[in-house]
Design an enzyme around this catalytic site. Structure first.
Site, mmCIF file in Angstrom:
data_model
loop_
_atom_site.group_PDB
_atom_site.id
_atom_site.type_symbol
_atom_site.label_atom_id
_atom_site.label_comp_id
_atom_site.label_asym_id
_atom_site.label_seq_id
_atom_site.Cartn_x
_atom_site.Cartn_y
_atom_site.Cartn_z
ATOM 1 N N SER A 266 0.859 -1.191 0.000
ATOM 2 C CA SER A 266 0.000 0.000 0.000
ATOM 3 C C SER A 266 0.892 1.236 0.000
ATOM 4 C CB SER A 266 -0.870 0.010 1.262
ATOM 5 O OG SER A 266 -0.028 0.189 2.390
ATOM 6 N N ASP B 249 -1.312 -1.875 -3.924
ATOM 7 C CA ASP B 249 -2.638 -2.020 -3.319
ATOM 8 C C ASP B 249 -3.258 -0.627 -3.126
ATOM 9 O OD1 ASP B 249 -4.735 -3.413 -2.071
ATOM 10 O OD2 ASP B 249 -3.806 -3.254 -0.088
ATOM 11 N N ASP C 13 -7.586 2.718 -7.362
ATOM 12 C CA ASP C 13 -8.813 2.673 -6.562
ATOM 13 C C ASP C 13 -9.590 3.975 -6.733
ATOM 14 O OD1 ASP C 13 -10.839 2.513 -4.776
ATOM 15 O OD2 ASP C 13 -9.585 2.078 -3.026
ATOM 16 N N HIS D 262 -12.408 -3.641 5.444
ATOM 17 C CA HIS D 262 -11.029 -3.788 5.913
ATOM 18 C C HIS D 262 -10.963 -3.831 7.442
ATOM 19 C CE1 HIS D 262 -10.322 -2.055 1.815
ATOM 20 N NE2 HIS D 262 -9.434 -3.029 1.817
ATOM 21 N N GLY E 213 -10.594 -6.964 1.987
ATOM 22 C CA GLY E 213 -11.128 -7.146 3.343
ATOM 23 C C GLY E 213 -11.448 -8.594 3.640
ATOM 24 N N ALA E 214 -10.542 -9.502 3.242
ATOM 25 C CA ALA E 214 -10.863 -10.932 3.295
ATOM 26 C C ALA E 214 -10.114 -11.692 4.394
ATOM 27 C CB ALA E 214 -10.605 -11.563 1.929
ATOM 28 N N SER E 215 -9.576 -10.978 5.368
ATOM 29 C CA SER E 215 -8.944 -11.689 6.490
ATOM 30 C C SER E 215 -10.007 -12.419 7.301
ATOM 31 C CB SER E 215 -8.195 -10.703 7.403
ATOM 32 O OG SER E 215 -6.923 -10.401 6.860
ATOM 33 N N ASN F 34 -7.580 -10.769 -0.688
ATOM 34 C CA ASN F 34 -6.638 -9.852 -0.029
ATOM 35 C C ASN F 34 -6.560 -10.070 1.478
ATOM 36 O OD1 ASN F 34 -6.363 -8.672 -2.514
ATOM 37 N ND2 ASN F 34 -6.763 -6.596 -1.816
#
Ligand code: G3H
Ligand code: 13P
Ligand code: ZN
Length: 310
Positions: free
Chosen positions: A50, A82, A104, A180, A213-215, A255
């Protein structure tokens, strides 16, 4: 092997209905942890940075460490920007060895997002680099951007088709209910698979979709953080079965940043608590590296299914 683009890995992932992990990297230990995991599992991977990671670790360090990882491991590694906020940051990354960038424009209206994304796509494609874009808004904190929950809106499937046709972007991040950070759901975790299905049905066959936001906020890791002094109560991520389902329905880039942060925190806190005499950074950073590597391996084998696909 050297840094590669995501083109081939996405094509294979979509066809095989599995996902590629895109892990945020901020320092040497995180990069090495991911390298060890992908070498041991023979999995392709995306290492993404990022703009705050660039600010923290500095550009040449991050690029050269990811390059070192791609030379050391014999698996495909993509270096990805990112949440690129503007054309200039994307250009800088494209000109300096990144194989993929995200522009983005999700905070802009549709036409502005299209115009900005297209400008980046034109510049990137001329140089053989691929572009991820975003349509729809995730709730929560996104890089430097704060999108309030009230403003959050799912990706509109018809707009997604128009967006991809107008911009020619190589992959699209969709908003289907994730956010996120460590607090993703107030009640029961749920994603809008109806929206995802509509998007995949309208877009060209096997078009690559991305889940930010896939943790998972792995309960055992969170417990370890809190046991050894952290104050992260009630955090909740995307359960692993939901991620598997997302991969089978068209998500091919997943991600993950928060899970790496939590693993690092858990390992360091545990060592500080159990071995208060330790002050060699190689011991506690080494423990953090080992735990991150275990988590990444677990995700690759048991959640994403990208093992043995290199
Ligand atoms: O999507 C946001 C990523 O987790 C990166 O976070 O801007 O704090 O590096 P960061
Ligand atoms: P998490 O906060 O769920 O790890 O999401 C990371 C992400 O989407 C990076 O772009
Ligand atoms: Zn993100």
């Amino acid at each position: 092997m050297g840094i590669v683009t995501t083109k081939e890995m996405f094509k294979k992932a979509r066809e095989g209905k599995y996902a590629i992990g895109a892990f945020n990297v901020n320092n040497m230990e995180i990069i090495q942890a991911i390298s060890d995991a992908v070498r041991e599992t023979n999995s392709p991977v995306i290492m993404q940075v990022s703009s705050s990671a660039i600010k923290y670790a500095r550009f040449p360090y991050l690029i050269n460490m990811v390059k070192a990882a791609s030379e050391e491991t014999n698996v495909p590694i993509a270096l990805h920007l990112d949440h690129g906020a503007d054309f200039e940051i994307c250009k800088t990354c494209i000109d300096n060895g990144f194989s993929s960038v995200m522009i983005d424009g999700s905070k802009y209206d549709f036409d502005e997002n299209v115009a900005l994304t297209k400008r980046v796509v034109d510049y990137a494609h001329d140089r053989g680099i691929v572009v991820e874009a975003e349509l729809g808004k995730l709730s929560g904190i996104e890089d430097d951007v704060n999108v309030s929950e009230a403003d959050s809106s799912y990706t509109n499937p018809e707009q997604a088709l128009e967006f991809v046709q107008k911009t020619n972007c190589d992959s699209l991040a969709v908003a289907i209910g994730t956010s996120h950070g460590a607090y993703k759901f107030k009640g029961e975790p749920k994603l809008r698979f109806d929206v995802l299905d509509k998007i995949t049905s309208l877009l060209p066959e096997n078009y690559p979709l991305v889940l930010h936001g896939a943790s998972s906020v792995i309960p055992e890791i969170l417990e370890k953080c809190n046991k050894y002094g952290a104050e992260i109560p009630g955090a909740q991520g995307v359960p692993e079965n939901i991620l598997r389902e997302a991969a089978s329905r068209g998500i091919c880039k997943v991600n993950v940043d928060t899970d790496i942060r939590l693993a690092m925190t858990a390992a360091i806190r545990e060592m500080f608590a159990l071995e208060p005499a330790t002050f060699d950074p190689r011991k506690y950073m080494g423990a953090a590296r080992d735990l991150i590597s275990e988590i990444v391996k677990h995700k690759i084998i048991n959640v994403f299914g990208s093992n043995d696909r290199a």
